[in-house]
Design a protein around this motif. Structure first.
Motif, mmCIF file in Angstrom:
data_model
loop_
_atom_site.group_PDB
_atom_site.id
_atom_site.type_symbol
_atom_site.label_atom_id
_atom_site.label_comp_id
_atom_site.label_asym_id
_atom_site.label_seq_id
_atom_site.Cartn_x
_atom_site.Cartn_y
_atom_site.Cartn_z
ATOM 1 N N GLU A 184 0.849 -1.173 0.046
ATOM 2 C CA GLU A 184 -0.083 -0.055 0.107
ATOM 3 C C GLU A 184 0.946 1.315 -0.040
ATOM 4 O O GLU A 184 0.604 2.129 -0.654
ATOM 5 N N LYS A 185 1.940 1.239 0.841
ATOM 6 C CA LYS A 185 2.862 2.283 0.784
ATOM 7 C C LYS A 185 3.546 2.555 -0.659
ATOM 8 O O LYS A 185 3.556 3.678 -1.144
ATOM 9 N N TRP A 186 3.773 1.503 -1.068
ATOM 10 C CA TRP A 186 4.375 1.690 -2.599
ATOM 11 C C TRP A 186 3.519 2.076 -3.638
ATOM 12 O O TRP A 186 3.684 2.996 -4.241
ATOM 13 N N ARG A 187 2.183 1.763 -3.601
ATOM 14 C CA ARG A 187 1.239 2.280 -4.596
ATOM 15 C C ARG A 187 1.109 3.519 -4.284
ATOM 16 O O ARG A 187 0.920 4.437 -5.156
ATOM 17 N N ALA A 188 1.102 4.078 -2.759
ATOM 18 C CA ALA A 188 1.051 5.473 -2.602
ATOM 19 C C ALA A 188 2.194 6.395 -3.193
ATOM 20 O O ALA A 188 2.093 7.456 -3.657
ATOM 21 N N LEU A 189 3.293 5.863 -3.043
ATOM 22 C CA LEU A 189 4.433 6.739 -3.878
ATOM 23 C C LEU A 189 4.208 6.606 -5.305
ATOM 24 O O LEU A 189 4.862 7.515 -5.963
ATOM 25 N N LEU A 190 3.742 5.673 -5.798
ATOM 26 C CA LEU A 190 3.386 5.774 -7.402
ATOM 27 C C LEU A 190 2.207 6.621 -7.880
ATOM 28 O O LEU A 190 2.257 6.937 -8.935
ATOM 29 N N ALA A 191 1.376 6.651 -6.977
ATOM 30 C CA ALA A 191 0.242 7.508 -7.227
ATOM 31 C C ALA A 191 0.336 8.848 -7.858
ATOM 32 O O ALA A 191 -0.427 9.169 -8.854
ATOM 33 N N PRO A 192 1.231 9.636 -7.428
ATOM 34 C CA PRO A 192 1.439 10.980 -8.301
ATOM 35 C C PRO A 192 1.912 10.873 -9.844
ATOM 36 O O PRO A 192 1.558 11.637 -10.517
ATOM 37 N N TYR A 193 2.548 9.739 -10.110
ATOM 38 C CA TYR A 193 2.753 9.385 -11.246
ATOM 39 C C TYR A 193 1.698 9.108 -12.279
ATOM 40 O O TYR A 193 1.633 9.435 -13.455
ATOM 41 N N HIS A 194 0.672 8.159 -11.508
ATOM 42 C CA HIS A 194 -0.666 7.881 -12.396
ATOM 43 C C HIS A 194 -1.543 9.202 -12.342
ATOM 44 O O HIS A 194 -1.972 9.420 -13.650
ATOM 45 N N GLU A 195 -1.453 10.024 -11.473
ATOM 46 C CA GLU A 195 -2.213 11.317 -11.623
ATOM 47 C C GLU A 195 -1.570 12.122 -12.809
ATOM 48 O O GLU A 195 -2.226 12.845 -13.586
ATOM 49 N N ALA A 212 2.616 -3.122 -9.416
ATOM 50 C CA ALA A 212 1.970 -1.813 -9.424
ATOM 51 C C ALA A 212 2.534 -0.949 -10.221
ATOM 52 O O ALA A 212 2.086 0.207 -10.362
ATOM 53 N N LEU A 213 3.605 -1.426 -11.226
ATOM 54 C CA LEU A 213 4.239 -0.578 -12.081
ATOM 55 C C LEU A 213 3.618 -0.523 -13.519
ATOM 56 O O LEU A 213 3.900 0.035 -14.276
ATOM 57 N N CYS A 214 3.044 -1.690 -13.558
ATOM 58 C CA CYS A 214 2.461 -2.244 -14.991
ATOM 59 C C CYS A 214 1.747 -1.336 -15.656
ATOM 60 O O CYS A 214 1.973 -0.986 -17.021
ATOM 61 N N GLU A 215 0.907 -0.253 -14.982
ATOM 62 C CA GLU A 215 0.022 0.693 -16.073
ATOM 63 C C GLU A 215 1.049 1.836 -16.533
ATOM 64 O O GLU A 215 0.888 2.324 -17.385
ATOM 65 N N LEU A 216 1.793 2.272 -15.416
ATOM 66 C CA LEU A 216 2.798 3.305 -15.704
ATOM 67 C C LEU A 216 3.725 2.806 -16.819
ATOM 68 O O LEU A 216 3.960 3.670 -17.839
ATOM 69 N N ARG A 217 4.125 1.686 -16.851
ATOM 70 C CA ARG A 217 4.998 1.296 -17.853
ATOM 71 C C ARG A 217 4.230 1.111 -19.296
ATOM 72 O O ARG A 217 4.793 1.586 -20.106
ATOM 73 N N ARG A 276 13.855 7.659 -15.681
ATOM 74 C CA ARG A 276 13.189 8.422 -14.596
ATOM 75 C C ARG A 276 12.844 7.576 -13.375
ATOM 76 O O ARG A 276 13.005 8.310 -12.302
ATOM 77 N N ALA A 277 12.304 6.657 -13.491
ATOM 78 C CA ALA A 277 11.675 5.877 -12.306
ATOM 79 C C ALA A 277 13.100 5.371 -11.355
ATOM 80 O O ALA A 277 12.963 5.523 -10.172
ATOM 81 N N MET A 278 14.021 5.142 -11.955
ATOM 82 C CA MET A 278 15.411 4.999 -10.919
ATOM 83 C C MET A 278 15.840 6.147 -10.498
ATOM 84 O O MET A 278 16.211 6.307 -9.375
ATOM 85 N N ARG A 279 15.758 7.419 -11.231
ATOM 86 C CA ARG A 279 16.324 8.572 -10.626
ATOM 87 C C ARG A 279 15.447 9.092 -9.457
ATOM 88 O O ARG A 279 15.843 9.363 -8.483
ATOM 89 N N GLU A 280 14.056 8.897 -9.773
ATOM 90 C CA GLU A 280 13.205 9.620 -8.727
ATOM 91 C C GLU A 280 12.589 8.588 -7.682
ATOM 92 O O GLU A 280 12.253 9.056 -6.537
ATOM 93 N N LEU A 281 12.770 7.260 -7.866
ATOM 94 C CA LEU A 281 12.276 6.371 -6.839
ATOM 95 C C LEU A 281 13.544 5.656 -6.350
ATOM 96 O O LEU A 281 13.186 4.869 -5.305
ATOM 97 N N GLY A 282 14.757 5.630 -6.715
ATOM 98 C CA GLY A 282 15.813 4.868 -6.190
ATOM 99 C C GLY A 282 17.129 5.693 -6.622
ATOM 100 O O GLY A 282 17.154 6.662 -6.236
#
Length: 345
Positions: A80-91, A298-303, A277-283
């Motif tokens: 759930e925390k991981w999904r919350a971190l990804l939420a702004p990218y979906h938005e 959790a990353l499949c739709e963004l990808r 970008r994912a590596m720079r901003e999330l890792g």
């Protein structure tokens, strides 16, 4: 006769199994060209595994590769925390996130997969992240397959020798894709290939295959001179037409300015890929990522959304440090070139 010489390869070159970037087409092309083709099976459902092994059966030796990780316990709070971190990218893209899921995208080798191996009897079965339980290793050997596995340290090489491997793959820090470590998560213990390889060769009596940063004839020759009986090559074959690399990945491989780093954001386990970008901003490495292999869903739709826009910003662009000779030429031509400083075995 050594274990590898049983395969009667023209060249001492193994193709690294690369899940998501190939299917049996690349494996069969490498085998036909005189190397050992590799078929990644860690992401295949049982029916797909059966079909893939049927497709390569009887067409020369092929290495079928499985994961042997321990499946993680459910971790809903981390997911759930991981999904919350990804939420702004979906938005940002105006897309909905995928539904919550704790279903692993990769399965470890088990009795059901072993039964399919026993039915098709491939020449080689290899494992990443150690070895499965002893009973499964013995079943694989009983059907005539050589057993290979990856070591990132001398301790891991010794462990593999003691637990039934026939051949050890020494994976240098330069290698693309997932790190094969299994005794320790401490990446500082892992070495570049030129340092790791001679230590592994000295420490064990098994044949050793070298992998990591080998992408030209000189690299092949140098690895053999350091004591390897063969080399394993992945990145240098990714741009061959027989590979099924996605367009965004292929473009990144050919970008001379792009760099690589080790990240866990795509799967939950350290792997080397081209920085995006994912590596720079999330890792690139984050303690917030759920355990392998739970992070990927959790990353499949963004990808998918970014790739539809011709962007690899949220795609795992696996690659080793050496991409200088990742050429768009047929596998047979690339393999012949890589073996240019060798005599036929």
């Amino acid at each position: 006769m050594t274990a590898l010489s049983r395969l009667r390869l023209k060249w001492p070159i193994l193709q690294a199994p690369m899940a998501g970037a190939q299917d049996e087409t690349l494996a069969l092309a490498v085998t036909a060209a005189g190397g050992l083709g590799g078929l990644p099976a860690g992401m295949l459902a049982l029916e797909a595994l059966d079909q893939a092994l049927a497709a390569v059966e009887g067409q020369g030796p092929v290495n079928v590769n499985f994961f042997s990780h321990a499946s993680p316990e459910p971790q809903p709070s981390r997911l759930e925390k991981w999904r919350a971190l990804l939420a702004p990218y979906h938005e940002e893209l105006g897309i909905a996130p995928p539904p919550p899921s704790d279903t692993p995208t990769r399965r470890p080798f088990d009795s059901d997969a072993c039964a399919i191996v026993e039915r098709h009897r491939p020449a080689v079965v290899s494992f990443h992240f150690g070895l499965p339980e002893a009973q499964l290793v013995e079943r694989v050997k009983a059907c005539g397959a050589l057993v290979l596995s990856t070591a990132t340290t001398v301790d891991e090489a010794r462990w593999l020798e003691a637990h039934g491997a026939d051949v050890v793959i020494a994976q240098g820090l330069e290698a693309g894709g997932h790190r094969g470590h299994f005794l320790s998560d401490d990446l500082s213990l892992q070495l570049p290939l030129a340092s790791l390889l001679p230590r592994v060769v000295e420490a064990i009596s098994l044949p050793v295959v070298a992998t990591g940063g080998i992408g030209d004839p000189q690299g092949v020759r140098q690895a053999l001179d350091l004591g390897a009986q063969a080399v394993q090559i992945g990145t240098a074959l990714l741009c061959c037409p027989e590979a099924s690399v996605r367009a965004v990945h292929r473009r990144a491989l050919q970008d001379d300015e792009a760099s690589t780093d080790i990240t866990n954001v795509f799967s939950g386990r350290p792997a080397r890929g081209i920085v995006n970008r994912a590596m720079r901003e999330l890792g690139p490495l984050s303690d917030e990522v759920p355990d392998f292999p739970l992070a990927a869903s959790a990353l499949c739709e963004l990808r998918a959304a970014h790739e539809s826009r011709c962007s690899g910003d949220f795609s795992p662009l696996w690659a080793g440090q050496n991409r200088r000779h990742c050429r768009e030429v047929p596998v047979a031509e690339q393999l012949q070139w890589l073996a240019g400083e060798l005599e036929e075995q």
